[in-house]
Design a protein around this motif. Structure first.
Motif, short mmCIF file in Angstrom:
data_model
loop_
_atom_site.label_atom_id
_atom_site.label_comp_id
_atom_site.label_asym_id
_atom_site.label_seq_id
_atom_site.Cartn_x
_atom_site.Cartn_y
_atom_site.Cartn_z
N GLY A 135 0.79 -1.22 0.00
CA GLY A 135 0.00 0.00 0.00
C GLY A 135 0.82 1.27 0.00
O GLY A 135 0.27 2.37 -0.03
N VAL A 136 2.14 1.16 0.02
CA VAL A 136 3.02 2.33 0.06
C VAL A 136 3.76 2.44 -1.26
O VAL A 136 4.45 1.50 -1.67
CB VAL A 136 4.02 2.25 1.23
N GLN A 137 3.60 3.57 -1.92
CA GLN A 137 4.37 3.83 -3.12
C GLN A 137 4.48 5.32 -3.38
O GLN A 137 3.60 6.10 -2.98
CB GLN A 137 3.82 3.11 -4.35
N HIS A 138 5.57 5.68 -4.00
CA HIS A 138 5.80 7.09 -4.36
C HIS A 138 6.80 7.08 -5.51
O HIS A 138 8.00 6.90 -5.31
CB HIS A 138 6.34 7.87 -3.17
N ASP A 139 6.28 7.27 -6.74
CA ASP A 139 7.11 7.13 -7.93
C ASP A 139 8.24 8.16 -8.01
O ASP A 139 9.34 7.82 -8.44
CB ASP A 139 6.24 7.18 -9.18
N ALA A 140 7.99 9.39 -7.61
CA ALA A 140 9.04 10.41 -7.69
C ALA A 140 10.18 10.10 -6.73
O ALA A 140 11.36 10.21 -7.10
CB ALA A 140 8.45 11.79 -7.40
N ALA A 141 9.86 9.69 -5.52
CA ALA A 141 10.91 9.33 -4.54
C ALA A 141 11.64 8.07 -5.02
O ALA A 141 12.86 7.97 -4.85
CB ALA A 141 10.30 9.11 -3.16
N ALA A 142 10.91 7.14 -5.61
CA ALA A 142 11.55 5.92 -6.14
C ALA A 142 12.54 6.29 -7.24
O ALA A 142 13.67 5.78 -7.26
CB ALA A 142 10.49 4.96 -6.66
N ALA A 143 12.15 7.19 -8.13
CA ALA A 143 13.03 7.62 -9.22
C ALA A 143 14.28 8.30 -8.68
O ALA A 143 15.39 8.09 -9.20
CB ALA A 143 12.28 8.54 -10.17
N GLN A 144 14.12 9.08 -7.62
CA GLN A 144 15.27 9.76 -7.00
C GLN A 144 16.26 8.72 -6.46
O GLN A 144 17.47 8.85 -6.66
CB GLN A 144 14.78 10.67 -5.88
N ALA A 145 15.76 7.69 -5.79
CA ALA A 145 16.63 6.65 -5.24
C ALA A 145 17.26 5.83 -6.36
O ALA A 145 18.46 5.53 -6.32
CB ALA A 145 15.84 5.75 -4.30
N GLU A 146 16.47 5.48 -7.36
CA GLU A 146 17.00 4.69 -8.48
C GLU A 146 18.09 5.45 -9.23
O GLU A 146 19.06 4.85 -9.70
CB GLU A 146 15.87 4.27 -9.41
N ALA A 147 17.97 6.77 -9.33
CA ALA A 147 18.98 7.59 -9.99
C ALA A 147 20.31 7.53 -9.24
O ALA A 147 21.37 7.75 -9.84
CB ALA A 147 18.51 9.04 -10.09
N ARG A 148 20.27 7.20 -7.96
CA ARG A 148 21.48 7.03 -7.14
C ARG A 148 21.96 5.59 -7.13
O ARG A 148 22.86 5.23 -6.38
CB ARG A 148 21.21 7.49 -5.71
N GLY A 149 21.31 4.70 -7.91
CA GLY A 149 21.73 3.31 -7.98
C GLY A 149 21.12 2.41 -6.93
O GLY A 149 21.57 1.28 -6.74
N VAL A 150 20.10 2.89 -6.24
CA VAL A 150 19.44 2.12 -5.18
C VAL A 150 18.28 1.32 -5.79
O VAL A 150 17.51 1.86 -6.58
CB VAL A 150 18.91 3.06 -4.07
N THR A 151 18.18 0.06 -5.44
CA THR A 151 17.05 -0.76 -5.86
C THR A 151 15.82 -0.33 -5.08
O THR A 151 15.90 -0.15 -3.86
CB THR A 151 17.33 -2.26 -5.59
N VAL A 152 14.69 -0.17 -5.76
CA VAL A 152 13.46 0.24 -5.09
C VAL A 152 12.38 -0.81 -5.34
O VAL A 152 12.14 -1.20 -6.48
CB VAL A 152 12.98 1.62 -5.59
N ILE A 153 11.77 -1.25 -4.26
CA ILE A 153 10.63 -2.17 -4.31
C ILE A 153 9.46 -1.42 -3.66
O ILE A 153 9.58 -0.91 -2.56
CB ILE A 153 10.90 -3.47 -3.51
N GLN A 154 8.32 -1.36 -4.37
CA GLN A 154 7.15 -0.66 -3.86
C GLN A 154 5.97 -1.61 -3.71
O GLN A 154 5.83 -2.55 -4.48
CB GLN A 154 6.73 0.47 -4.81
N ASP A 155 5.14 -1.35 -2.72
CA ASP A 155 3.88 -2.06 -2.53
C ASP A 155 4.08 -3.58 -2.39
O ASP A 155 3.32 -4.37 -2.94
CB ASP A 155 2.93 -1.74 -3.70
N ARG A 156 5.09 -3.96 -1.65
CA ARG A 156 5.38 -5.37 -1.38
C ARG A 156 5.83 -5.50 0.07
O ARG A 156 6.24 -4.53 0.69
CB ARG A 156 6.52 -5.91 -2.27
#
Length: 155
Positions: free
Chosen positions: A107-128
Motif C-alpha cells: 500500500g506504500v508507493q511514491h514514484d518520484a521518490a523511487a526515481a530519485q533513489a534509483e537515480a542514485r543506484g538504489v534498488t526500489v521495491i514498492q507495494d510489497r
C-alpha cells in the motif's frame, strides 16, 4: 509493480541490516510482526520510530530517525504512508551512501521518490512486503498450504 523473483531473491539474500521505519512496539501491528520475523530470519533489524526511541525492541534500542543509526544499513523498509516517503528517502540517501534497497510496504508507493533513489543506484521495491516475499521465495508459504508459484522438489 512487477518485480522478478530473481530480483526479490537477490535483494533478500544480499541484505544483512534493515532499518524499519515506522515500526510499532504493539505486537498486533503488521510493522511489529514483520520486523520481528525478519529478526528471526537472521537480519539485523534497526527499529526506527520517534515514538518509541530509546525502548528495546527485538534486542535493539529503537532510534527516532535514520540519522541516529550508527553504521550503515543495506535496506530501509518503510512502514509509513505514501506521502511520508519523499522525506524518508531523502534522509536515507543522505545518511547511507552505500544503501542498497528502499523497500516500501504493501500500500506504500511514491514514484518520484523511487526515481530519485534509483537515480542514485538504489534498488526500489514498492507495494510489497519482505516477509511475504521471503516466505514465498524460500518455501515457507508452501508449508501452510499456499500455492507460491515456485516449483521445487523440496517438501
Amino acid at each position: 509493480m512487477n518485480y522478478s523473483d530473481a530480483l526479490l531473491r537477490d535483494v533478500l539474500n544480499r541484505t544483512k541490516r534493515i532499518a524499519v521505519v515506522g515500526v510499532s512496539s504493539n505486537p498486533v501491528r503488521p510493522s511489529y510482526f514483520v520486523a520481528r520475523y525478519l529478526t528471526l530470519k537472521g537480519y539485523d533489524v534497526v527499529p526506527v520510530n520517534p515514538g518509541i526511541a530509546g525502548q528495546k525492541l527485538f534486542g535493539k534500542i529503537a532510534v527516532g530517525s535514520l540519522e541516529e543509526i550508527e553504521g550503515g544499513v543495506d535496506m530501509v523498509d518503510i512502514f509509513r504512508r505514501s506521502e511520508a516517503v519523499p522525506e524518508i528517502v531523502a534522509s536515507a540517501l543522505a545518511a547511507f551512501p552505500a544503501l542498497g534497497t528502499i523497500w516500501m510496504q504493501l500500500g506504500v508507493q511514491h514514484d518520484a521518490a523511487a526515481a530519485q533513489a534509483e537515480a542514485r543506484g538504489v534498488t526500489v521495491i514498492q507495494d510489497r512486503c519482505p516477509k511475504i516475499e521471503y516466505q514465498r521465495l524460500f518455501g515457507e508459504l508452501r508449508m501452510g498450504g499456499f500455492a507460491t508459484g515456485i516449483i521445487s522438489s523440496k517438501l
